[in-house]
Design a protein around this motif. Structure first.
Motif, PDB file in Angstrom:
ATOM      1  N   HIS A  79       0.832  -1.209   0.000  1.00 24.58           N
ATOM      2  CA  HIS A  79       0.000   0.000   0.000  1.00 24.58           C
ATOM      3  C   HIS A  79       0.867   1.262   0.000  1.00 24.58           C
ATOM      4  N   GLY A 138      -4.692   1.711  -6.115  1.00 23.15           N
ATOM      5  CA  GLY A 138      -6.140   1.789  -5.983  1.00 23.15           C
ATOM      6  C   GLY A 138      -6.771   0.423  -5.831  1.00 23.15           C
ATOM      7  N   LEU A 140      -6.083  -1.103  -2.354  1.00 31.69           N
ATOM      8  CA  LEU A 140      -6.828  -0.401  -1.300  1.00 31.69           C
ATOM      9  C   LEU A 140      -8.292  -0.821  -1.302  1.00 31.69           C
ATOM     10  N   TRP A 141      -8.870  -1.038  -2.487  1.00 33.19           N
ATOM     11  CA  TRP A 141     -10.238  -1.546  -2.544  1.00 33.19           C
ATOM     12  C   TRP A 141     -10.311  -2.951  -1.962  1.00 33.19           C
ATOM     13  N   ALA A 171      -9.391   4.217  -0.741  1.00 34.19           N
ATOM     14  CA  ALA A 171      -9.479   3.778  -2.136  1.00 34.19           C
ATOM     15  C   ALA A 171     -10.247   4.788  -2.980  1.00 34.19           C
ATOM     16  N   ASP A 228      -8.937   6.636  -6.408  1.00 33.85           N
ATOM     17  CA  ASP A 228      -9.738   6.551  -7.621  1.00 33.85           C
ATOM     18  C   ASP A 228     -10.005   7.933  -8.208  1.00 33.85           C
ATOM     19  N   ARG A 266     -16.210  -1.996  -6.529  1.00 28.82           N
ATOM     20  CA  ARG A 266     -15.628  -1.030  -7.443  1.00 28.82           C
ATOM     21  C   ARG A 266     -16.140  -1.196  -8.871  1.00 28.82           C
TER      22      ARG A 266
END
Length: 249
Positions: free
Chosen positions: A96, A164, A167-168, A175, A179, A234
């Motif tokens: 991350h 991204g 993180l999702w 996240a 995005d 997402r």
């Protein structure tokens, strides 16, 4: 007030032209994301209301909703809890990393190149800041040299999009901020960037270590234990771009 007029005779901001309005929206989005991706210290909370007001003036759409959603999350979360969550997400998990050169060569030539871009633009990074930190790159793109900032963000795009995704997967509201940043970049079709993306993934997962303080942690994220904090599934970037107009960007 600007006296600029468009073809229909409108003055002020409406007469600034589509390109100028789009550039302004990108700058607001990037500056807001720069603040929101910083450590939630006293300065962060002082700036949060101003960021929320600026974001609220963006056109309705995915970017505005994502950033406002995070602002609401940050303002309604106890400060210590938000600090713990930030540390757990970004400082204990090397997958991350907010250090964007981590997705390229770690701390070698890429970091030197970033410093050179800042120097050429006359942009001075505070000593306590890391020049390749995403928050620093975003502030430079928003308030420094927008063209050079675009080039840097595009250079690190594979890492940004990988960040991204993880993180999702982690289930953190951060996240949404990443995005929003990705959506300020030009859309890409087909397999554009896929070789670089695969290299970034392979390099990241193959590393035995990462930036200082970034190891692996089995600690469960605060988002998983706080009801309603995990972002919704997402959408694809193409779906999210359908309600966003960056003036041809």
């Amino acid at each position: 007030m600007s006296t600029t007029t468009d073809s229909e005779g409108r003055s002020g901001w409406l007469g600034a032209g589509r390109a100028a309005r789009s550039a302004h929206r990108r700058a607001v989005t990037r500056q807001a994301a720069s603040v929101l991706l910083g450590y939630p210290d006293e300065t962060f909370f002082e700036r949060l209301p101003l960021v929320a007001r600026a974001v609220a003036e963006l056109p309705r759409g995915t970017v505005r909703a994502a950033l406002l959603g995070f602002c609401e999350h940050a303002s309604s979360t106890p400060e210590l809890e938000l600090c713990r969550h930030y540390t757990e997400v970004f400082d204990t998990r090397r997958r991350h990393a907010l250090r964007m050169t981590y997705y390229t060569d770690g701390r070698g030539p890429a970091l030197t190149d970033v410093r050179r871009v800042y120097t050429d633009a006359g942009w001075r990074v505070p000593v306590r800041e890391l020049p390749d930190h995403l928050a620093v790159l975003l502030e430079f793109a928003a308030r420094g040299d927008s063209d050079a900032g675009d080039d840097l963000l595009l250079r690190f795009r594979p890492g940004l999009e990988l960040l991204g995704e993880v993180l999702w997967e982690h289930g953190t509201p951060y996240a949404q901020v990443v995005d929003a940043v990705s959506l300020t970049l030009p859309s890409q079709s087909g397999q554009d960037g896929e070789p670089d993306r695969r290299m970034a993934v392979q390099g990241l997962l193959g590393e035995k270590g990462g930036p200082e303080g970034n190891g692996e942690s089995a600690v469960r994220p605060a988002a998983e234990v706080s009801e309603g904090r995990i972002p919704a599934p997402r959408e694809s970037q193409q779906e999210r771009r359908q309600d966003l107009d960056w003036g041809g960007r």
